[in-house]
Every structure is written in structure tokens, then in C-alpha cells.
Write a protein that holds these residues in place. Structure first.
Motif, PDB file in Angstrom:
ATOM      1  N   ASN A   8     -44.998 -68.816  19.345  1.00 34.15           N
ATOM      2  CA  ASN A   8     -43.722 -68.141  19.142  1.00 34.15           C
ATOM      3  C   ASN A   8     -42.669 -68.892  19.955  1.00 34.15           C
ATOM      4  O   ASN A   8     -42.641 -68.794  21.184  1.00 34.15           O
ATOM      5  N   LEU A   9     -41.842 -69.639  19.249  1.00 32.04           N
ATOM      6  CA  LEU A   9     -40.752 -70.380  19.880  1.00 32.04           C
ATOM      7  C   LEU A   9     -39.540 -69.460  19.952  1.00 32.04           C
ATOM      8  O   LEU A   9     -39.123 -68.899  18.937  1.00 32.04           O
ATOM      9  N   VAL A  10     -38.996 -69.296  21.168  1.00 36.11           N
ATOM     10  CA  VAL A  10     -37.888 -68.361  21.349  1.00 36.11           C
ATOM     11  C   VAL A  10     -36.798 -69.054  22.167  1.00 36.11           C
ATOM     12  O   VAL A  10     -36.785 -68.988  23.403  1.00 36.11           O
ATOM     13  N   PRO A  12     -32.511 -69.686  21.828  1.00 38.46           N
ATOM     14  CA  PRO A  12     -31.295 -69.464  21.034  1.00 38.46           C
ATOM     15  C   PRO A  12     -30.489 -70.737  20.756  1.00 38.46           C
ATOM     16  O   PRO A  12     -29.730 -70.781  19.791  1.00 38.46           O
ATOM     17  N   ILE A  13     -30.631 -71.755  21.593  1.00 35.63           N
ATOM     18  CA  ILE A  13     -29.924 -73.021  21.355  1.00 35.63           C
ATOM     19  C   ILE A  13     -30.918 -74.181  21.473  1.00 35.63           C
ATOM     20  O   ILE A  13     -30.742 -75.113  22.238  1.00 35.63           O
ATOM     21  N   PHE A  14     -31.953 -74.091  20.659  1.00 36.12           N
ATOM     22  CA  PHE A  14     -33.046 -75.048  20.670  1.00 36.12           C
ATOM     23  C   PHE A  14     -32.554 -76.491  20.523  1.00 36.12           C
ATOM     24  O   PHE A  14     -33.071 -77.403  21.173  1.00 36.12           O
ATOM     25  N   GLU A  15     -31.550 -76.695  19.694  1.00 37.80           N
ATOM     26  CA  GLU A  15     -31.046 -78.052  19.451  1.00 37.80           C
ATOM     27  C   GLU A  15     -30.466 -78.705  20.703  1.00 37.80           C
ATOM     28  O   GLU A  15     -30.311 -79.914  20.758  1.00 37.80           O
ATOM     29  N   LYS A  16     -30.190 -77.935  21.742  1.00 38.10           N
ATOM     30  CA  LYS A  16     -29.640 -78.478  22.991  1.00 38.10           C
ATOM     31  C   LYS A  16     -30.687 -78.615  24.091  1.00 38.10           C
ATOM     32  O   LYS A  16     -30.366 -79.029  25.194  1.00 38.10           O
ATOM     33  N   SER A  17     -31.927 -78.252  23.783  1.00 37.46           N
ATOM     34  CA  SER A  17     -32.973 -78.286  24.806  1.00 37.46           C
ATOM     35  C   SER A  17     -33.952 -79.420  24.532  1.00 37.46           C
ATOM     36  O   SER A  17     -34.909 -79.258  23.762  1.00 37.46           O
ATOM     37  N   LEU A  38     -38.656 -67.752  16.290  1.00 37.64           N
ATOM     38  CA  LEU A  38     -38.069 -66.422  16.144  1.00 37.64           C
ATOM     39  C   LEU A  38     -36.570 -66.449  15.895  1.00 37.64           C
ATOM     40  O   LEU A  38     -36.060 -65.636  15.118  1.00 37.64           O
ATOM     41  N   TYR A  39     -35.824 -67.370  16.518  1.00 39.78           N
ATOM     42  CA  TYR A  39     -34.382 -67.426  16.260  1.00 39.78           C
ATOM     43  C   TYR A  39     -34.084 -67.956  14.865  1.00 39.78           C
ATOM     44  O   TYR A  39     -33.084 -67.575  14.252  1.00 39.78           O
ATOM     45  N   GLU A  40     -34.948 -68.798  14.339  1.00 39.48           N
ATOM     46  CA  GLU A  40     -34.773 -69.266  12.961  1.00 39.48           C
ATOM     47  C   GLU A  40     -35.099 -68.146  11.982  1.00 39.48           C
ATOM     48  O   GLU A  40     -34.397 -67.944  10.991  1.00 39.48           O
ATOM     49  N   GLU A  41     -36.167 -67.417  12.257  1.00 40.62           N
ATOM     50  CA  GLU A  41     -36.587 -66.316  11.387  1.00 40.62           C
ATOM     51  C   GLU A  41     -35.633 -65.119  11.439  1.00 40.62           C
ATOM     52  O   GLU A  41     -35.412 -64.460  10.429  1.00 40.62           O
ATOM     53  N   TYR A  42     -35.110 -64.839  12.628  1.00 37.51           N
ATOM     54  CA  TYR A  42     -34.337 -63.608  12.819  1.00 37.51           C
ATOM     55  C   TYR A  42     -33.005 -63.855  13.527  1.00 37.51           C
ATOM     56  O   TYR A  42     -32.756 -63.303  14.608  1.00 37.51           O
ATOM     57  N   LEU A  76     -33.938 -62.095  22.361  1.00 44.59           N
ATOM     58  CA  LEU A  76     -34.697 -61.844  21.139  1.00 44.59           C
ATOM     59  C   LEU A  76     -36.177 -61.583  21.441  1.00 44.59           C
ATOM     60  O   LEU A  76     -36.810 -60.773  20.754  1.00 44.59           O
ATOM     61  N   LEU A  77     -36.707 -62.211  22.466  1.00 42.62           N
ATOM     62  CA  LEU A  77     -38.106 -61.943  22.810  1.00 42.62           C
ATOM     63  C   LEU A  77     -38.275 -60.510  23.317  1.00 42.62           C
ATOM     64  O   LEU A  77     -39.255 -59.835  22.991  1.00 42.62           O
ATOM     65  N   LYS A  78     -37.320 -60.026  24.068  1.00 47.77           N
ATOM     66  CA  LYS A  78     -37.387 -58.640  24.527  1.00 47.77           C
ATOM     67  C   LYS A  78     -37.319 -57.685  23.336  1.00 47.77           C
ATOM     68  O   LYS A  78     -38.093 -56.726  23.246  1.00 47.77           O
ATOM     69  N   GLU A  79     -36.414 -57.965  22.408  1.00 39.81           N
ATOM     70  CA  GLU A  79     -36.316 -57.135  21.195  1.00 39.81           C
ATOM     71  C   GLU A  79     -37.629 -57.195  20.408  1.00 39.81           C
ATOM     72  O   GLU A  79     -38.115 -56.179  19.930  1.00 39.81           O
TER      73      GLU A  79
END
Length: 190
Positions: A8-10, A12-17, A38-42, A76-79
Motif C-alpha cells: 500500500n503506497l501512501v 500525496p506528492i509521490f512525484e516529488k519523492s 492509495l492516492y491514485e486509487e482514491y 489518507l492512510l488514517k482514513e
């Protein structure tokens, strides 16, 4: 029990990491690893609870890869935890369906490892700060395995991050081997 690893990849700004990208690159080609971004899916935070619960049931090792935001995780992981790890599924009457599975927290931290000590800037070790995740896993009947931490994620050179990403791959492979997932995956393929 299933024979696979769910990552589960979580982020929010994956492209900057660069660190999280390198970690993902190092493991995504492993045949027994399924990546669930998860950010891509939701992007709207409307989580498909049944989909996520089925993914959990289909995997033996659940990896949560994310940056260590405020000594925790992205929101998003908390949600996701609040909705997916529901009573009657993850705990309580009719629950504990995740019993026997493993939980791995794989985090990237901006600070150096020595800052995560009683006398360091962060006052506590990363293991201590991850205790809420450990307790969540335990409450669901899961085994919390030793976390993977990539320190200095924002300041390491690309070559050092790639070495850390290889260490991550080796760790995932080691866990998969110890759980017998490699042999089982080969049997499924034949």
C-alpha cells in the motif's frame, strides 16, 4: 492464507519523492508484490472498503510505504484505517479476519537516524514513534514486523537512496522467503 505481498503506497506528492520512487522501483517487479497506490486509487478520499478488504484477505504480508508525516502517516492512510479496519472485519465479533498476516511499516524520514534517539532532535526512536501502527496491527491479530526506515530521505544522494532502495528490496525478499511466499508463488505459476 494467501501467498502474496500487498504494498500500500501512501504518498500525496509521490512525484516529488525520489526516495519513495526509488523504493517502489526496487520492489515493483517482484512477481509476488502487488502495488496499491492509495492516492491514485482514491484522490477524492472515497475509499472502496470492500475492494480494500478483499486485497488484505488476498495477501499474507501487508506493507504500508509512506513518508513519516508528523511522526505518523499521510491523512489518507488514517482514513483508510478508520474505514477498512472495521469492526466485524478486522476486530470484534466476526472480525479478526486478518489474523496471522504480517504488517510492515516502510517509511521515509527526513531527519538522520541519530536524531531519533532519547537525546536526539526527535526524542524517540522511529520504532517508538511507530507504536500506534504496531498496536493497530496487534489489535487486528496481525504480526507487526520490524519496520523499514529510510532516514535522510530529502538529503541523501541519489546513489545512496538507490542503495537504500536495494536494502528495501532485500528486506521484502527476506520477509517473503521467511514466510514461504517465494516457494508458494512459484508453485502457483506452474
Amino acid at each position: 492464507m494467501t501467498t502474496r505481498v500487498l504494498l500500500n503506497l501512501v504518498h500525496p506528492i509521490f512525484e516529488k519523492s525520489w526516495a519513495n520512487q526509488a523504493m517502489l522501483e526496487a520492489v515493483k517487479d517482484l512477481k509476488y508484490v502487488k502495488v496499491n497506490d492509495l492516492y491514485e486509487e482514491y484522490p477524492d478520499y472515497f475509499i472502496d472498503i470492500q475492494r480494500e478488504q478483499k486485497l488484505l484477505l488476498d495477501h499474507a504480508l501487508i506493507v504500508f510505504q509512506h513518508p513519516f508525516y508528523w511522526y505518523s502517516s499521510p491523512s489518507l492512510l488514517k482514513e483508510w484505517q478508520d474505514l477498512v479496519l472495521a469492526e466485524g472485519f478486522a476486530y470484534g465479533e466476526g472480525g479478526y479476519q486478518l489474523a496471522g498476516r504480517r504488517w510492515l511499516s516502510a517509511i521515509t524520514a527526513g531527519a538522520a537516524e541519530d536524531s531519533y534517539t532519547p537525546h536526539g532532535f526527535n526524542n524517540f526512536s522511529a520504532d517508538e514513534l511507530l507504536r500506534p501502527f504496531e498496536q493497530t496491527a496487534d489489535f487486528c491479530g496481525m504480526e507487526f514486523v520490524k519496520p523499514f526506515v529510510l532516514y535522510e530521505a530529502e538529503t541523501l544522494s541519489h546513489s545512496r537512496i538507490e542503495k537504500e532502495a536495494e536494502r528495501y528490496r532485500d528486506y521484502i525478499q527476506g520477509l517473503a522467503t521467511s514466510l514461504g511466499l517465494l516457494e508458494q508463488s512459484e508453485e502457483e505459476a506452474s
